[in-house]
Scaffold this motif. Structure first.
Motif, mmCIF file in Angstrom:
data_model
loop_
_atom_site.group_PDB
_atom_site.id
_atom_site.type_symbol
_atom_site.label_atom_id
_atom_site.label_comp_id
_atom_site.label_asym_id
_atom_site.label_seq_id
_atom_site.Cartn_x
_atom_site.Cartn_y
_atom_site.Cartn_z
ATOM 1 N N LYS A 260 0.743 -1.314 0.097
ATOM 2 C CA LYS A 260 0.006 -0.014 0.002
ATOM 3 C C LYS A 260 0.888 1.335 -0.027
ATOM 4 O O LYS A 260 0.630 2.253 -0.895
ATOM 5 N N TYR A 263 2.632 2.554 -3.316
ATOM 6 C CA TYR A 263 1.918 2.598 -4.492
ATOM 7 C C TYR A 263 1.945 4.196 -5.012
ATOM 8 O O TYR A 263 2.295 4.479 -6.283
ATOM 9 N N PRO A 264 2.039 5.369 -4.152
ATOM 10 C CA PRO A 264 2.174 6.617 -4.577
ATOM 11 C C PRO A 264 3.540 6.754 -5.386
ATOM 12 O O PRO A 264 3.805 7.698 -6.047
ATOM 13 N N SER A 267 3.931 1.500 -8.813
ATOM 14 C CA SER A 267 3.069 0.397 -8.690
ATOM 15 C C SER A 267 3.635 -0.970 -8.677
ATOM 16 O O SER A 267 2.626 -1.925 -8.950
ATOM 17 N N LEU A 270 2.689 -3.529 -5.746
ATOM 18 C CA LEU A 270 1.045 -3.793 -5.965
ATOM 19 C C LEU A 270 1.060 -4.917 -7.380
ATOM 20 O O LEU A 270 0.279 -5.692 -7.221
ATOM 21 N N CYS A 310 -8.085 1.255 1.171
ATOM 22 C CA CYS A 310 -7.145 2.228 0.419
ATOM 23 C C CYS A 310 -6.974 1.501 -0.955
ATOM 24 O O CYS A 310 -6.808 2.412 -1.934
ATOM 25 N N LEU A 311 -6.633 0.640 -1.214
ATOM 26 C CA LEU A 311 -6.223 -0.066 -2.324
ATOM 27 C C LEU A 311 -7.064 0.069 -3.418
ATOM 28 O O LEU A 311 -7.003 -0.072 -4.784
ATOM 29 N N THR A 313 -8.738 2.592 -4.378
ATOM 30 C CA THR A 313 -8.381 3.651 -5.293
ATOM 31 C C THR A 313 -7.045 3.623 -5.891
ATOM 32 O O THR A 313 -6.675 4.691 -6.635
ATOM 33 N N CYS A 314 -6.343 2.636 -6.075
ATOM 34 C CA CYS A 314 -5.069 2.479 -6.731
ATOM 35 C C CYS A 314 -5.157 2.038 -7.842
ATOM 36 O O CYS A 314 -5.385 0.569 -8.029
ATOM 37 N N LYS A 316 -4.363 2.557 -12.114
ATOM 38 C CA LYS A 316 -3.802 3.440 -13.585
ATOM 39 C C LYS A 316 -4.795 4.461 -13.943
ATOM 40 O O LYS A 316 -4.230 5.586 -14.474
ATOM 41 N N LYS A 346 -10.698 2.888 -8.371
ATOM 42 C CA LYS A 346 -9.946 2.662 -9.843
ATOM 43 C C LYS A 346 -9.460 0.870 -9.688
ATOM 44 O O LYS A 346 -9.102 0.481 -10.802
ATOM 45 N N ASN A 347 -9.705 0.359 -8.518
ATOM 46 C CA ASN A 347 -9.125 -0.988 -8.565
ATOM 47 C C ASN A 347 -10.561 -1.962 -7.974
ATOM 48 O O ASN A 347 -10.550 -2.036 -6.818
#
Length: 895
Positions: A260, A263-264, A267, A270, A310-311, A313-314, A316, A346-347
């Motif tokens: 987690k 990721y910023p 990626s 992940l 949180c993931l 929203t992770c 591309k 997004k995930n």
């Protein structure tokens, strides 16, 4: 300060000679300096004033690193581990290891530049190797008392604090990449959790989480190059079958942190996590948590759910979905204006884990956490609800299975559904249809109840739901269910005892129908066309259902005042003496409807006046002192409250209605009212007027009111009751009784025992006027507060509106008497007569009285006083008559 200056000079001397000393001598001089440094620190309360602190930190850290490497060099792991313990344990201040450790510990807590010097010494990699050994190789218990030699908490605390201070800096993490112990430690947590040192589990997790938050692009590339996440996942899959669920959660949460937090920046981790069935691992672990005991492992379970949330929203790219907005929608909803905050889903893979856990688990805590996670995702961005519901349809699918979940989860779920309307301002028609099917099937009564409460809350949000739930068939469904329950109640004639959930369900169905019919003539017509009116009124008898039932009937009055009046007045007349609660609730409902002048005619034609007067007749002897019979257990204030609302209902029906006023007077109903009030038990009913006395003092009627209710002067109960009733009549005379509020609304749902908490006059009513008994159950909406109690006795130039009420007061005059209270009785009689005289002071009032044809009533009511010139009331009554006679003389009066 002097001590620090001395130390500073000594260290400068050390710096100057150090290049010319052999390493052993350098180390000896530095080790001799450190005890002085530590002593100065202790004596200065932890404040360090040392100009060369960064150089000192570098020298001490290098020496500690050197000592650690010397103790580890060439030794097997377990032997190296033992050597480290011996090096660092606090066995004496003279030992080099503890001195170095404590000095670095203090220096690492100063400032960032000093920490950077410590990091540059190579200490980060050395301590990581130490941590790896401490974690993976627990020492065997060697002492006789069974205590392990590793349990030196002070040493552990200092080591961990130094690592936390170094590894929260990105430079500290970069320094770890030269060695291989970081990836080794991460993999060890995922494979040796059940074999590692128990006392080092929490510190190791804390250090790794700190490193995770300070990851750099280089550290991520390093972990990716050695397949760290891949190997960790493979090992966790094996552990997940054997380890307790709470331990697996703790180990997995450490690995997931690196995924987690990285990721910023990149990626890569992940992607590695996803390509190696990471989501399947989390699903497996979370489902194993069903077997956790209450609160066991909750922190790590919650951490995994939070990170998984949180993931979501992770990803591309933004999800591109299009859905069909079903209309109608609330006025303020506009999908085109729904703006994204950037925190969009997004995930979908990550969310599918949450969704699958909820679908497969029946664990209360786990399911509750999933619903909380969904609410959090919606809160991040309104668009997330639509993105998820138009792809994975979580709420839609959850509705099919919610009845099988624990009861608290059901409540939480329907609160979540409710928030779609209340917070997102969106009407989810498909979800509402499924909820309606759930209600119809009624597989689990509690679930049905909670679903109905959810829809009820929505219905109160906007009138639009009245149309939606009618067109969807929900209104018809509820009416059919209520008809069935009403038949059961009618057939059982009160012997069918509803309990628990069944009763709550009936109550909520009635509330729902009340909400759907409120301000909706169309829905009220549907109810009437269904033939439901005879069935709805059956629910009046139970106080639990009464508020909603009356609300429904009040809506019915909009299309048929006659039907409403027939039901309510019929219920009043058929109620028993003991059903005071029912009578009060019916009267308050009646008052709300009588606010509309169009209802007055229906009230009269449905025998409303006779019905209310029959309530007074039924209370014969209710205000006796002491009470007797049925009235023994009833507070007198409750009886007065019933008298008040009865008179208020009559006054409301007469207000500005000449037809009703003429009907009431022509049929002798004022005389009937006087007779009924006189029989309540507080008025004298034996014999004629008593022998007049010489009054020692005289008070006005207003002074009597103040003395009776607003002062500490003792007053007998009978007199207080009489004054209450006379004050009611006084306001009826002036046409303001229907605007008064003598009694505050009680709130029995709070469970408080009933006490007299009324304001103003009511506050002084204690022994003689206990407040009306507790009335449990649902309450009618609060009555409209009319008038200002502070102004209730201000007379001014009063105009008589209802002359018949004056006659009632006059008829009660002879009955204002009590044996043993002759002086007080005569005084109140005189006060009332004077008050009546003030009422007819204006010419307009005298014209009203004369036009009413009621002068003969005054004379016949007070013949004894008229005939006896020595009677105290003779003169004031004569003056009243003279004032009235000056306007017009009726033939009956002359005779």
């Amino acid at each position: 300060t002097l001590q620090w200056e001395t130390l500073g000079r000594q260290f400068v001397e050390y710096e100057q000679v150090a290049p010319f000393l052999i390493p052993e001598e350098q180390q000896r001089r530095l080790m001799d300096f450190l005890p002085l440094f530590l002593k100065a620190w202790e004596e200065s309360a932890g404040v360090i004033v040392f100009p060369n602190i960064q150089l000192l930190a570098s020298e001490v850290s290098k020496l500690l690193t050197k000592e650690i490497k010397r103790n580890l060099n060439g030794k097997p792991a377990e032997e190296a581990r033992l050597a480290l313990e011996q090096l660092l344990q606090q066995k004496g201040e003279a030992e080099d290891g503890p001195l170095l450790l404590k000095s670095v510990y203090l220096l690492s807590q100063t400032d960032s530049r000093t920490v950077w010097n410590i990091i540059g010494s190579g200490l980060p990699a050395a301590l990581m190797q130490c941590l790896y050994l401490f974690f993976t190789f627990p020492l065997k218990k060697t002492s006789d008392d069974g205590e392990a030699s590793e349990d030196d908490s002070q040493t552990q605390e200092m080591l961990v604090k130094i690592m936390l201070n170094m590894y929260r800096e990105k430079q500290g993490v970069e320094e770890l990449l030269a060695a291989d112990k970081l990836q080794s430690l991460i993999i060890a947590t995922a494979s040796l959790w059940d074999q590692c040192s128990h006392s080092w589990k929490v510190p190791t997790g804390s250090v790794l989480r700190t490193i995770s938050k300070a990851q750099t692009k280089n550290s991520i590339m390093y972990l990716q190059a050695v397949d760290c996440i891949k190997i960790a996942i493979q090992n966790l899959f094996k552990l997940s079958d054997t380890l307790p669920a709470c331990d697996v959660c703790e180990a997995a949460s450490i690995v997931l942190c690196f995924v987690k937090d990285s990721y910023p920046i990149s990626s890569a981790l992940l992607t590695e996590f996803e390509n190696n069935d990471g989501y399947q691992l989390l699903l497996k672990i979370l489902l194993r948590c069903e077997r956790l005991q209450e609160n066991e492992g909750d922190p790590y379970l919650d951490e995994i759910v939070d990170m998984l949330t949180c993931l979501t929203t992770c990803g591309k790219t933004e999800l591109k979905v299009s859905g069909n907005i079903v209309h109608p929608q609330l006025p303020h909803f506009d999908f085109e204006q729904t703006r994204s905050s950037g925190m969009t889903v997004k995930n979908l893979q990550a969310f599918q884990v949450l969704q699958s856990v909820f679908q497969k688990s029946n664990d209360q805590h786990l399911c509750g956490r999933i619903l909380t996670a969904i609410a959090t995702i919606w809160a991040w961005d309104t668009m997330n609800f639509f993105l998820l519901e138009w792809t994975l349809q979580p709420i839609n699918q959850f509705t099919d299975i919610i009845h099988s979940k624990p009861l608290p989860v059901q409540v939480q779920f329907f609160k979540l559904v409710e928030s779609i309307v209340l917070d997102l301002l969106y009407i989810p028609h498909e979800i509402l249809k499924k909820i309606q099917c759930l209600i119809k099937e009624n597989l689990v009564p509690f679930c049905t109840l909670t679903a109905l409460q959810c829809l009820l809350s929505m219905t109160k949000k906007d009138l639009l739901f009245s149309d939606i739930f009618r067109d969807s068939g929900l209104l018809g469904l509820l009416l059919a269910l209520l008809r069935k329950q009403a038949k059961i109640l009618r057939k059982s004639a009160g012997t069918h005892l509803e309990e628990g959930i069944e009763k709550e369900l009936n109550a909520v169905m009635l509330k729902m129908v009340a909400a759907l019919t409120e301000k909706s003539v169309r829905n009220t017509v549907v109810l009437k066309d269904y033939g439901m009116v005879p069935y709805i009124k059956i629910f009046l008898d139970d106080e639990c259902y009464r508020s909603a039932t009356l609300s429904i009937l009040e809506q019915l009055s909009v299309i048929s005042y006659e039907e409403y009046m027939s039901i309510v007045i019929g219920a009043l007349c058929s109620s028993t003496q003991g059903e005071l609660d029912l009578k009060l609730d019916l009267l308050k409902s009646l008052l709300r409807i009588l606010e509309c002048p169009k209802s007055h005619s229906a009230f009269r034609t449905c025998s409303g006046f006779n019905g209310l007067l029959s309530l007074l007749s039924d209370m014969e002897g209710a205000l006796q002192d002491p009470p007797s019979g049925l009235w023994t257990g009833v507070g007198q204030n409750c009886i007065l409250e019933l008298v008040f609302y009865t008179l208020q209902g009559i006054a409301a029906a007469l207000h500005l209605d000449p037809v009703n006023s003429n009907f009431f007077q022509r049929n002798g109903l004022f005389e009937k009212m006087a007779e009924d009030l006189g029989s309540l038990g507080c008025f004298w009913v034996q014999g004629e007027w008593q022998t007049p006395l010489t009054l020692e003092k005289t008070r006005t009627f207003a002074e009597f009111l103040d003395a009776a209710f607003c002062s500490s002067e003792p007053f007998p109960a009978w007199l207080k009751n009489c004054i209450w009733i006379l004050s009611f009549l006084d306001h009826m005379v002036r046409g303001t009784l229907h605007l008064e509020t003598y009694f505050r609304e009680r709130k029995p749902e709070m469970g408080e025992e009933s006490r007299d908490d009324q304001e103003g006059a009511d506050q002084e009513v204690q022994e003689d006027h206990p407040v009306a008994f507790k009335r449990p159950g649902n309450k009618l909406p609060a009555c409209r507060l009319w008038g200002n109690p502070e102004e209730r006795w201000e007379m001014g130039d009063t105009v008589i509106v209802h002359p018949g009420a004056v006659c009632v007061m006059v008829r009660l005059l002879p009955k204002l008497y009590k044996e043993g209270h002759a002086q007080l009785s005569q005084e109140i009689q005189c006060a009332v007569v004077d008050h009546i005289q003030s009422l007819v002071k204006s010419e307009k009032s005298r014209q009203v009285m004369c036009g009413s044809g009621l002068l003969s009533t005054i004379i016949t009511s007070c013949q004894a006083a008229f005939r006896n010139e020595s009677h105290p009331l003779h003169l004031p009554l004569t003056r009243i008559f003279e004032k009235l006679a000056s306007q017009a003389i009726e033939p009956d009066v002359l005779r």
